[in-house]
Design a protein around this motif. Sequence first.
Motif, PDB file in Angstrom:
ATOM      1  N   SER A   1       0.837  -1.199   0.000  1.00  0.00           N
ATOM      2  CA  SER A   1       0.000   0.000   0.000  1.00  0.00           C
ATOM      3  C   SER A   1       0.869   1.246   0.000  1.00  0.00           C
ATOM      4  CB  SER A   1      -0.896   0.014   1.240  1.00  0.00           C
ATOM      5  OG  SER A   1      -1.546   1.253   1.366  1.00  0.00           O
ATOM      6  N   LEU A   2       0.485   2.242  -0.808  1.00  0.00           N
ATOM      7  CA  LEU A   2       1.194   3.523  -0.804  1.00  0.00           C
ATOM      8  C   LEU A   2       1.071   4.203   0.556  1.00  0.00           C
ATOM      9  CD1 LEU A   2       0.102   4.970  -4.278  1.00  0.00           C
ATOM     10  CD2 LEU A   2       2.312   3.959  -3.680  1.00  0.00           C
ATOM     11  N   GLU A   3      -0.044   3.959   1.243  1.00  0.00           N
ATOM     12  CA  GLU A   3      -0.288   4.580   2.539  1.00  0.00           C
ATOM     13  C   GLU A   3       0.599   4.025   3.649  1.00  0.00           C
ATOM     14  OE1 GLU A   3      -2.993   3.682   0.436  1.00  0.00           O
ATOM     15  OE2 GLU A   3      -2.900   5.778  -0.160  1.00  0.00           O
ATOM     16  N   LEU A   4       1.318   2.953   3.385  1.00  0.00           N
ATOM     17  CA  LEU A   4       2.178   2.335   4.404  1.00  0.00           C
ATOM     18  C   LEU A   4       3.640   2.775   4.315  1.00  0.00           C
ATOM     19  CD1 LEU A   4       0.734  -1.293   4.469  1.00  0.00           C
ATOM     20  CD2 LEU A   4       0.473   0.489   6.202  1.00  0.00           C
ATOM     21  N   LYS A   5       3.957   3.787   3.510  1.00  0.00           N
ATOM     22  CA  LYS A   5       5.348   4.232   3.363  1.00  0.00           C
ATOM     23  C   LYS A   5       5.981   4.537   4.727  1.00  0.00           C
ATOM     24  CE  LYS A   5       6.334   4.987  -1.224  1.00  0.00           C
ATOM     25  NZ  LYS A   5       5.462   4.019  -1.849  1.00  0.00           N
TER      26      LYS A   5
ATOM     27  N   ALA B   1      14.947   3.139   8.069  1.00  0.00           N
ATOM     28  CA  ALA B   1      15.556   3.881   6.963  1.00  0.00           C
ATOM     29  C   ALA B   1      15.984   5.280   7.386  1.00  0.00           C
ATOM     30  CB  ALA B   1      14.594   3.961   5.790  1.00  0.00           C
ATOM     31  N   ASP B   2      17.174   5.653   6.966  1.00  0.00           N
ATOM     32  CA  ASP B   2      17.700   6.996   7.186  1.00  0.00           C
ATOM     33  C   ASP B   2      17.412   7.902   5.989  1.00  0.00           C
ATOM     34  OD1 ASP B   2      19.258   6.493   9.723  1.00  0.00           O
ATOM     35  OD2 ASP B   2      20.129   4.974   8.400  1.00  0.00           O
ATOM     36  N   VAL B   3      17.202   7.281   4.818  1.00  0.00           N
ATOM     37  CA  VAL B   3      16.976   8.017   3.576  1.00  0.00           C
ATOM     38  C   VAL B   3      15.883   7.320   2.771  1.00  0.00           C
ATOM     39  CG1 VAL B   3      18.038   8.979   1.477  1.00  0.00           C
ATOM     40  CG2 VAL B   3      19.454   8.564   3.502  1.00  0.00           C
ATOM     41  N   LEU B   4      14.926   8.102   2.275  1.00  0.00           N
ATOM     42  CA  LEU B   4      13.924   7.626   1.325  1.00  0.00           C
ATOM     43  C   LEU B   4      14.290   8.208  -0.028  1.00  0.00           C
ATOM     44  CD1 LEU B   4      11.170   6.487   0.314  1.00  0.00           C
ATOM     45  CD2 LEU B   4      10.126   8.619   1.130  1.00  0.00           C
ATOM     46  N   VAL B   5      14.476   7.341  -1.017  1.00  0.00           N
ATOM     47  CA  VAL B   5      14.803   7.784  -2.368  1.00  0.00           C
ATOM     48  C   VAL B   5      13.660   7.386  -3.293  1.00  0.00           C
ATOM     49  CG1 VAL B   5      16.374   7.509  -4.328  1.00  0.00           C
ATOM     50  CG2 VAL B   5      17.294   7.600  -2.004  1.00  0.00           C
ATOM     51  N   MET B   6      13.177   8.388  -4.054  1.00  0.00           N
ATOM     52  CA  MET B   6      12.108   8.160  -5.026  1.00  0.00           C
ATOM     53  C   MET B   6      12.475   8.854  -6.330  1.00  0.00           C
ATOM     54  SD  MET B   6       9.833   6.337  -3.377  1.00  0.00           S
ATOM     55  CE  MET B   6       8.423   6.413  -4.479  1.00  0.00           C
ATOM     56  N   GLY B   7      11.851   8.423  -7.431  1.00  0.00           N
ATOM     57  CA  GLY B   7      12.023   9.107  -8.703  1.00  0.00           C
ATOM     58  C   GLY B   7      11.373  10.477  -8.641  1.00  0.00           C
ATOM     59  N   ASP B   8      11.883  11.419  -9.449  1.00  0.00           N
ATOM     60  CA  ASP B   8      11.370  12.787  -9.369  1.00  0.00           C
ATOM     61  C   ASP B   8       9.957  12.954  -9.920  1.00  0.00           C
ATOM     62  OD1 ASP B   8      11.916  12.723 -12.108  1.00  0.00           O
ATOM     63  OD2 ASP B   8      13.354  14.380 -12.052  1.00  0.00           O
ATOM     64  N   ASP B   9       9.403  11.883 -10.498  1.00  0.00           N
ATOM     65  CA  ASP B   9       7.986  11.944 -10.873  1.00  0.00           C
ATOM     66  C   ASP B   9       7.100  11.967  -9.618  1.00  0.00           C
ATOM     67  OD1 ASP B   9       9.014   9.296 -10.578  1.00  0.00           O
ATOM     68  OD2 ASP B   9       7.257   8.448 -11.530  1.00  0.00           O
ATOM     69  N   TRP B  10       7.682  11.658  -8.462  1.00  0.00           N
ATOM     70  CA  TRP B  10       6.974  11.710  -7.171  1.00  0.00           C
ATOM     71  C   TRP B  10       7.362  12.947  -6.365  1.00  0.00           C
ATOM     72  CZ3 TRP B  10       3.214   8.277  -5.961  1.00  0.00           C
ATOM     73  CH2 TRP B  10       3.167   7.085  -6.684  1.00  0.00           C
ATOM     74  N   ALA B  11       8.078  13.891  -6.967  1.00  0.00           N
ATOM     75  CA  ALA B  11       8.617  15.056  -6.249  1.00  0.00           C
ATOM     76  C   ALA B  11       7.547  15.737  -5.390  1.00  0.00           C
ATOM     77  CB  ALA B  11       9.215  16.054  -7.225  1.00  0.00           C
ATOM     78  N   GLY B  12       7.885  15.916  -4.117  1.00  0.00           N
ATOM     79  CA  GLY B  12       7.004  16.577  -3.169  1.00  0.00           C
ATOM     80  C   GLY B  12       5.971  15.679  -2.506  1.00  0.00           C
ATOM     81  N   ARG B  13       5.706  14.518  -3.092  1.00  0.00           N
ATOM     82  CA  ARG B  13       4.636  13.649  -2.600  1.00  0.00           C
ATOM     83  C   ARG B  13       4.947  13.008  -1.250  1.00  0.00           C
ATOM     84  NH1 ARG B  13       1.607  11.183  -6.824  1.00  0.00           N
ATOM     85  NH2 ARG B  13       0.504  10.022  -5.231  1.00  0.00           N
ATOM     86  N   PHE B  14       6.230  12.899  -0.910  1.00  0.00           N
ATOM     87  CA  PHE B  14       6.601  12.236   0.334  1.00  0.00           C
ATOM     88  C   PHE B  14       7.382  13.150   1.276  1.00  0.00           C
ATOM     89  CE2 PHE B  14       5.984   8.890  -2.826  1.00  0.00           C
ATOM     90  CZ  PHE B  14       4.930   8.232  -2.218  1.00  0.00           C
ATOM     91  N   ASP B  15       7.228  14.470   1.083  1.00  0.00           N
ATOM     92  CA  ASP B  15       7.931  15.420   1.940  1.00  0.00           C
ATOM     93  C   ASP B  15       7.524  15.289   3.412  1.00  0.00           C
ATOM     94  OD1 ASP B  15       9.253  16.319  -0.282  1.00  0.00           O
ATOM     95  OD2 ASP B  15       8.251  18.267  -0.359  1.00  0.00           O
ATOM     96  N   GLU B  16       6.309  14.773   3.677  1.00  0.00           N
ATOM     97  CA  GLU B  16       5.874  14.619   5.071  1.00  0.00           C
ATOM     98  C   GLU B  16       6.700  13.563   5.815  1.00  0.00           C
ATOM     99  OE1 GLU B  16       3.166  11.680   2.834  1.00  0.00           O
ATOM    100  OE2 GLU B  16       3.979  13.662   2.443  1.00  0.00           O
ATOM    101  N   MET B  17       7.515  12.807   5.089  1.00  0.00           N
ATOM    102  CA  MET B  17       8.372  11.793   5.726  1.00  0.00           C
ATOM    103  C   MET B  17       9.672  12.402   6.253  1.00  0.00           C
ATOM    104  SD  MET B  17       6.453   9.243   5.378  1.00  0.00           S
ATOM    105  CE  MET B  17       5.067   8.795   4.361  1.00  0.00           C
ATOM    106  N   LYS B  18       9.886  13.692   5.987  1.00  0.00           N
ATOM    107  CA  LYS B  18      11.134  14.339   6.404  1.00  0.00           C
ATOM    108  C   LYS B  18      11.298  14.373   7.921  1.00  0.00           C
ATOM    109  CE  LYS B  18      11.867  17.059   2.261  1.00  0.00           C
ATOM    110  NZ  LYS B  18      11.968  18.396   1.660  1.00  0.00           N
ATOM    111  N   ASP B  19      10.208  14.138   8.665  1.00  0.00           N
ATOM    112  CA  ASP B  19      10.342  14.052  10.122  1.00  0.00           C
ATOM    113  C   ASP B  19      10.959  12.720  10.543  1.00  0.00           C
ATOM    114  OD1 ASP B  19       7.928  12.695   9.368  1.00  0.00           O
ATOM    115  OD2 ASP B  19       7.220  12.827  11.434  1.00  0.00           O
ATOM    116  N   LEU B  20      10.954  11.743   9.640  1.00  0.00           N
ATOM    117  CA  LEU B  20      11.517  10.412   9.924  1.00  0.00           C
ATOM    118  C   LEU B  20      12.907  10.221   9.335  1.00  0.00           C
ATOM    119  CD1 LEU B  20       8.577   7.927   9.206  1.00  0.00           C
ATOM    120  CD2 LEU B  20       9.561   8.523  11.418  1.00  0.00           C
TER     121      LEU B  20
END
Length: 131
Positions: A75-79, A88-107
């Motif tokens: 599930s995408l909601e389980l990131k 994980a210390d770093v989440l890496v995604m393709g730039d087609d997802w740019a901004g979509r996972f910025d809320e994970m920056k607290d982790l």
Amino acid sequence: MARTVITFGTFDVFHVGHLRIIERAASYGDRLVVGVSADALNKVKKDREPVFSERERMAIVGALEAVDEVFLEESLELKRHYIEQFGADVLVMGDDWAGRFDEMKDLCEVVYLPRTPAISTTALIEKIANG
């Protein structure tokens, strides 16, 4: 202290763009964990069945030298859960997802990498289908 990197993808009809993003993701840490999208998740995300099954795609990704561990992303909601589960210390995604996972920056650190130009699974599938 070892840095764990996590990334996610469908990785269907594996191509050089997939290889490059996995290798670049691995360069951000010491250990790379890859979530491979479940067949059902791929159907929701892309409105089509993958060409290769989740089991086959996990085997291909897991065989890569840069990959330390592979798991099934259901599930995408389980990131957030996956980031915590694998420490994980770093989440890496393709730039087609740019901004979509910025809320994970607290982790963890969040990095969006540019995709390989002119390469896409969808375009490859269409090219194969049309001969």
